[in-house]
Design an enzyme around this catalytic site. Structure first.
Site, PDB file in Angstrom:
ATOM      1  N   THR A  97       6.852 -15.443   0.233  1.00  0.00           N
ATOM      2  CA  THR A  97       7.863 -16.210  -0.510  1.00  0.00           C
ATOM      3  C   THR A  97       9.187 -16.061   0.240  1.00  0.00           C
ATOM      4  O   THR A  97       9.758 -14.970   0.294  1.00  0.00           O
ATOM      5  CB  THR A  97       8.029 -15.676  -1.952  1.00  0.00           C
ATOM      6  OG1 THR A  97       6.755 -15.677  -2.583  1.00  0.00           O
ATOM      7  CG2 THR A  97       8.993 -16.547  -2.734  1.00  0.00           C
ATOM      8  N   LYS A 172       7.553 -23.032  -5.319  1.00  0.00           N
ATOM      9  CA  LYS A 172       7.504 -21.614  -5.713  1.00  0.00           C
ATOM     10  C   LYS A 172       8.812 -21.226  -6.428  1.00  0.00           C
ATOM     11  O   LYS A 172       8.816 -20.440  -7.374  1.00  0.00           O
ATOM     12  CB  LYS A 172       7.278 -20.747  -4.470  1.00  0.00           C
ATOM     13  CG  LYS A 172       7.346 -19.242  -4.703  1.00  0.00           C
ATOM     14  CD  LYS A 172       6.155 -18.686  -5.452  1.00  0.00           C
ATOM     15  CE  LYS A 172       6.329 -17.180  -5.709  1.00  0.00           C
ATOM     16  NZ  LYS A 172       5.212 -16.573  -6.378  1.00  0.00           N
ATOM     17  N   LYS A 240      14.755 -10.825  -4.891  1.00  0.00           N
ATOM     18  CA  LYS A 240      14.759 -11.616  -3.639  1.00  0.00           C
ATOM     19  C   LYS A 240      14.507 -13.082  -3.967  1.00  0.00           C
ATOM     20  O   LYS A 240      15.230 -13.971  -3.519  1.00  0.00           O
ATOM     21  CB  LYS A 240      13.679 -11.085  -2.687  1.00  0.00           C
ATOM     22  CG  LYS A 240      13.380 -12.025  -1.523  1.00  0.00           C
ATOM     23  CD  LYS A 240      12.067 -11.698  -0.819  1.00  0.00           C
ATOM     24  CE  LYS A 240      10.844 -11.778  -1.672  1.00  0.00           C
ATOM     25  NZ  LYS A 240       9.786 -12.692  -1.339  1.00  0.00           N
TER      26      LYS A 240
HETATM   27  P1  NAP Z   1       4.026  -5.563   0.052  1.00  0.00           P
HETATM   28  O1  NAP Z   1       2.866  -4.929  -0.633  1.00  0.00           O
HETATM   29  O2  NAP Z   1       5.317  -4.851   0.084  1.00  0.00           O
HETATM   30  O3  NAP Z   1       3.542  -5.890   1.566  1.00  0.00           O
HETATM   31  C1  NAP Z   1       4.412  -6.418   2.502  1.00  0.00           C
HETATM   32  C2  NAP Z   1       3.666  -6.556   3.816  1.00  0.00           C
HETATM   33  O4  NAP Z   1       4.554  -7.082   4.802  1.00  0.00           O
HETATM   34  C3  NAP Z   1       3.171  -5.215   4.369  1.00  0.00           C
HETATM   35  O5  NAP Z   1       1.954  -5.443   5.054  1.00  0.00           O
HETATM   36  C4  NAP Z   1       4.288  -4.838   5.348  1.00  0.00           C
HETATM   37  O6  NAP Z   1       3.848  -3.969   6.373  1.00  0.00           O
HETATM   38  C5  NAP Z   1       4.605  -6.194   5.916  1.00  0.00           C
HETATM   39  N1  NAP Z   1       5.941  -6.263   6.514  1.00  0.00           N
HETATM   40  C6  NAP Z   1       7.131  -6.168   5.858  1.00  0.00           C
HETATM   41  N2  NAP Z   1       8.149  -6.284   6.736  1.00  0.00           N
HETATM   42  C7  NAP Z   1       7.591  -6.467   7.955  1.00  0.00           C
HETATM   43  C8  NAP Z   1       8.122  -6.648   9.243  1.00  0.00           C
HETATM   44  N3  NAP Z   1       9.449  -6.700   9.461  1.00  0.00           N
HETATM   45  N4  NAP Z   1       7.259  -6.790  10.284  1.00  0.00           N
HETATM   46  C9  NAP Z   1       5.918  -6.754  10.057  1.00  0.00           C
HETATM   47  N5  NAP Z   1       5.366  -6.577   8.856  1.00  0.00           N
HETATM   48  C10 NAP Z   1       6.190  -6.438   7.813  1.00  0.00           C
HETATM   49  O7  NAP Z   1       4.315  -7.029  -0.555  1.00  0.00           O
HETATM   50  P2  NAP Z   1       3.337  -7.994  -1.366  1.00  0.00           P
HETATM   51  O8  NAP Z   1       3.396  -7.637  -2.808  1.00  0.00           O
HETATM   52  O9  NAP Z   1       2.032  -8.097  -0.681  1.00  0.00           O
HETATM   53  O10 NAP Z   1       4.160  -9.368  -1.227  1.00  0.00           O
HETATM   54  C11 NAP Z   1       4.173 -10.087   0.003  1.00  0.00           C
HETATM   55  C12 NAP Z   1       4.859 -11.424  -0.223  1.00  0.00           C
HETATM   56  O11 NAP Z   1       4.167 -12.153  -1.253  1.00  0.00           O
HETATM   57  C13 NAP Z   1       6.318 -11.316  -0.698  1.00  0.00           C
HETATM   58  O12 NAP Z   1       7.070 -12.354  -0.142  1.00  0.00           O
HETATM   59  C14 NAP Z   1       6.204 -11.468  -2.206  1.00  0.00           C
HETATM   60  O13 NAP Z   1       7.398 -11.985  -2.779  1.00  0.00           O
HETATM   61  C15 NAP Z   1       5.077 -12.468  -2.304  1.00  0.00           C
HETATM   62  N6  NAP Z   1       4.312 -12.420  -3.566  1.00  0.00           N
HETATM   63  C16 NAP Z   1       3.918 -11.230  -4.093  1.00  0.00           C
HETATM   64  C17 NAP Z   1       3.219 -11.229  -5.300  1.00  0.00           C
HETATM   65  C18 NAP Z   1       2.770  -9.931  -5.950  1.00  0.00           C
HETATM   66  O14 NAP Z   1       2.363  -9.962  -7.133  1.00  0.00           O
HETATM   67  N7  NAP Z   1       2.813  -8.792  -5.254  1.00  0.00           N
HETATM   68  C19 NAP Z   1       2.921 -12.431  -5.954  1.00  0.00           C
HETATM   69  C20 NAP Z   1       3.305 -13.621  -5.370  1.00  0.00           C
HETATM   70  C21 NAP Z   1       4.017 -13.610  -4.178  1.00  0.00           C
HETATM   71  P3  NAP Z   1       3.804  -2.359   6.136  1.00  0.00           P
HETATM   72  O15 NAP Z   1       2.467  -2.076   5.517  1.00  0.00           O
HETATM   73  O16 NAP Z   1       3.956  -1.784   7.480  1.00  0.00           O
HETATM   74  O17 NAP Z   1       4.967  -2.014   5.211  1.00  0.00           O
END
Ligand code: NAP
Length: 290
Positions: A97, A172, A240
């Protein structure tokens, strides 16, 4: 079946990439913290690359789900970024997102290299990713979307192209705007029930099937009543997203008074130490007020 790379194995990406293997694709993953990529490869039998550039070698499709605008830029066009390793006429699908601004930037950078960029943010949360039933809102060139749709079917149940590049991210934003006020309303209702001495569970049982019912009510009322928030969609991520909604609203001339207010309420939840709590923790803020 296709050769697919998946970048970012977080709460969402890890199970999404797993579904690609189950659908029969040949999958190579990348994760910034390599131990997670190793664990994923061990569990699912795919392979992993040390950098985005390495992971995307030979891929027809590159799917990605990282954190925010800067993270996406880094993975795409940073040192050893994906765009450096992708071949011409391949497709990058972004499930993060992010803002419409970074989407436009990367769509144009990609185009100059004959790489198609489809914005495809998701809704449905961790459970949606694990069960492979996400809603996916897409923007981008029609032909690229159509080619990518069959790959996204591995983890998406409702997949739709809403228009040109950026339309998926704008959709979104609508999703998050709708949720913000709704969760505050649900929090106020359950808080009121508590204060008025009602049994919250019994209240929900009778009203959930009527006009007040919602996904948030069905899926969150129990944990809200039990004051449990160590799950779900983090307040930090919601802030965010709401930041993106509010700045885009300025650009397009939309008025979002309730969204702006709820964003401030989430700021207070962060101050309570709730940055990683689920967004339904708005009720905790009300409880703290008395
Ligand atoms: P998360 O668990 O915090 O995972 C983030 C991922 O991105 C991890 O694999 C992290 O790697 C990687 N990452 C972050 N910064 C990076 C960088 N600079 N370079 C390379 N890799 C990087 O987040 P998530 O919950 O999966 O969410 C991911 C996205 O989906 C976000 O934009 C969020 O808003 C969206 N989203 C989430 C949900 C939900 O319910 N969680 C629902 C809808 C949408 P590391 O493992 O090394 O930290």
């Amino acid at each position: 079946m296709a050769k697919v790379a998946f970048l970012g194995l977080g709460v969402m990406g890890y199970p999404m990439a797993g579904h690609l293997v189950k659908a029969g694709h040949e999958v190579t993953v990348f994760n910034r913290t390599t131990t997670k990529a190793e664990a994923w490869a061990k569990e699912h039998g795919g392979s992993f690359g040390a950098t985005p550039k390495e992971a995307v070698q030979g891929a027809d499709f590159v799917m990605c789900c990282v954190g925010n605008d800067d993270d996406l830029r880094q993975v795409c066009i940073g040192e050893n970024g994906a765009f450096d390793g992708m071949e011409a006429d391949t497709i990058f699908v972004d499930h993060t997102t992010v803002s419409a601004k970074v989407t436009a930037e990367l769509y144009n950078t990609g185009k100059a290299q004959s790489i198609a960029f489809v914005d495809a943010p998701v809704s449905g949360g961790q459970a949606g990713a694990e069960n492979g039933v996400l809603s996916i809102m897409c923007g981008g060139d029609e032909a690229s979307y159509e080619a990518a749709e069959s790959v996204m079917q591995a983890y998406g149940r409702s997949i739709k192209r809403l228009g040109e590049s950026g339309a998926g991210q704008l959709t979104k934003m609508v999703n998050q705007i709708c949720i913000a006020g709704l969760v505050q309303g649900l929090s106020e209702g359950l808080h009121f029930a508590e204060k008025a001495g009602l049994d919250g569970r019994a209240v929900v049982e009778v009203i959930a099937g009527g006009a007040a019912g919602s996904w948030q009510m069905q899926n969150r009322y129990e944990t809200m009543i039990d004051d449990e928030f160590e799950h779900g969609f983090a307040v930090d991520w919601m802030r965010k997203d709401l930041g993106i909604c509010l700045s885009t609203a300025d650009e397009v001339g939309a008025s979002l008074p309730v969204t702006a207010l709820v964003d401030q309420f989430y700021k207070e939840v962060q101050k309570q130490g709730g940055g990683r709590w689920d967004t339904s923790s708005l009720i905790k803020r009300l409880r703290a007020m008395g």
